[in-house]
Design an enzyme around this catalytic site. Structure first.
Site, PDB file in Angstrom:
ATOM      1  CE  LYS A 105      46.681  40.525  40.998  1.00  0.00           C
ATOM      2  NZ  LYS A 105      47.057  41.415  39.918  1.00  0.00           N
ATOM      3  CE  LYS A 108      45.117  40.086  34.171  1.00  0.00           C
ATOM      4  NZ  LYS A 108      44.895  40.418  35.578  1.00  0.00           N
TER       5      LYS A 108
END
Length: 144
Positions: free
Chosen positions: A12, A80
Site C-alpha cells: 500500500k 500522511k
C-alpha cells in the site's frame, strides 16, 4: 500475498509513493510545456498512450488542466501516507529522496497554502506558487 506479515502494508505504501511522486512529475511536465508556450491540455493528450500513460496522467492531469481540486483524495491523506512510507524506509535502511521532496511539497501545500482538503492533484498549486507561473488561466475549483 506479497510476502511475510506486514508486506501488504508495504505494498500500500509503495502504491502511495508512486502516486505522490507521479502527481509531482505530471505537474512539472505540464508546467514545463506551458512555460515553453505549449497548450498543456494538448500536450497531455499527445503523450497519452506513450510510456508516460498512467491513471495519474489521465485523471489528475485533467484535474490540473481544468483547475479542479475538489477532493477525491485529500492532500492531508497523501502527506500522511508519504510520512508513513518514509518512516518505514528509515526503519528498513532505505532512502527515498524523491518521496522526501514530494512530501515536503505536500507539507507546504497544506501548511502555507491551506490545502489540507484539496485533492492531491493540487500539488500543482504548490509548484505554481514556487515558480510564479500558472498552468492554465481561470479560477480554481477548491473545497469550501
Amino acid at each position: 500475498r506479497v510476502g511475510p506479515s506486514g508486506s501488504g502494508q508495504l505494498a500500500k505504501l509503495a502504491n502511495q509513493v508512486i502516486v505522490g511522486v507521479t502527481i509531482g512529475a505530471v505537474s512539472e511536465a505540464l508546467l514545463l510545456a506551458a512555460a515553453g508556450g505549449a497548450d498543456p491540455a494538448a500536450v497531455r493528450e499527445a503523450i497519452r498512450g506513450g510510456f508516460a500513460e498512467s491513471r495519474v496522467l489521465a485523471e489528475h492531469g485533467e484535474r490540473m488542466v481544468e483547475r479542479d481540486f475538489l477532493p477525491g483524495a485529500p492532500s492531508r491523506v497523501q502527506l500522511k501516507d508519504l510520512d508513513t512510507a518514509l518512516a518505514a524506509a528509515a526503519e528498513s535502511g532505505a532512502e527515498l529522496p524523491l518521496s522526501e521532496n514530494v512530501r515536503d511539497r505536500y507539507a507546504r501545500l497544506i501548511g502555507a497554502l491551506g490545502g489540507a482538503e484539496f485533492d492531491h492533484a493540487a500539488l500543482l498549486l504548490e509548484l505554481e506558487a514556487r515558480t510564479g507561473k500558472r498552468l492554465t488561466p481561470g479560477p480554481d475549483r477548491l473545497p469550501g
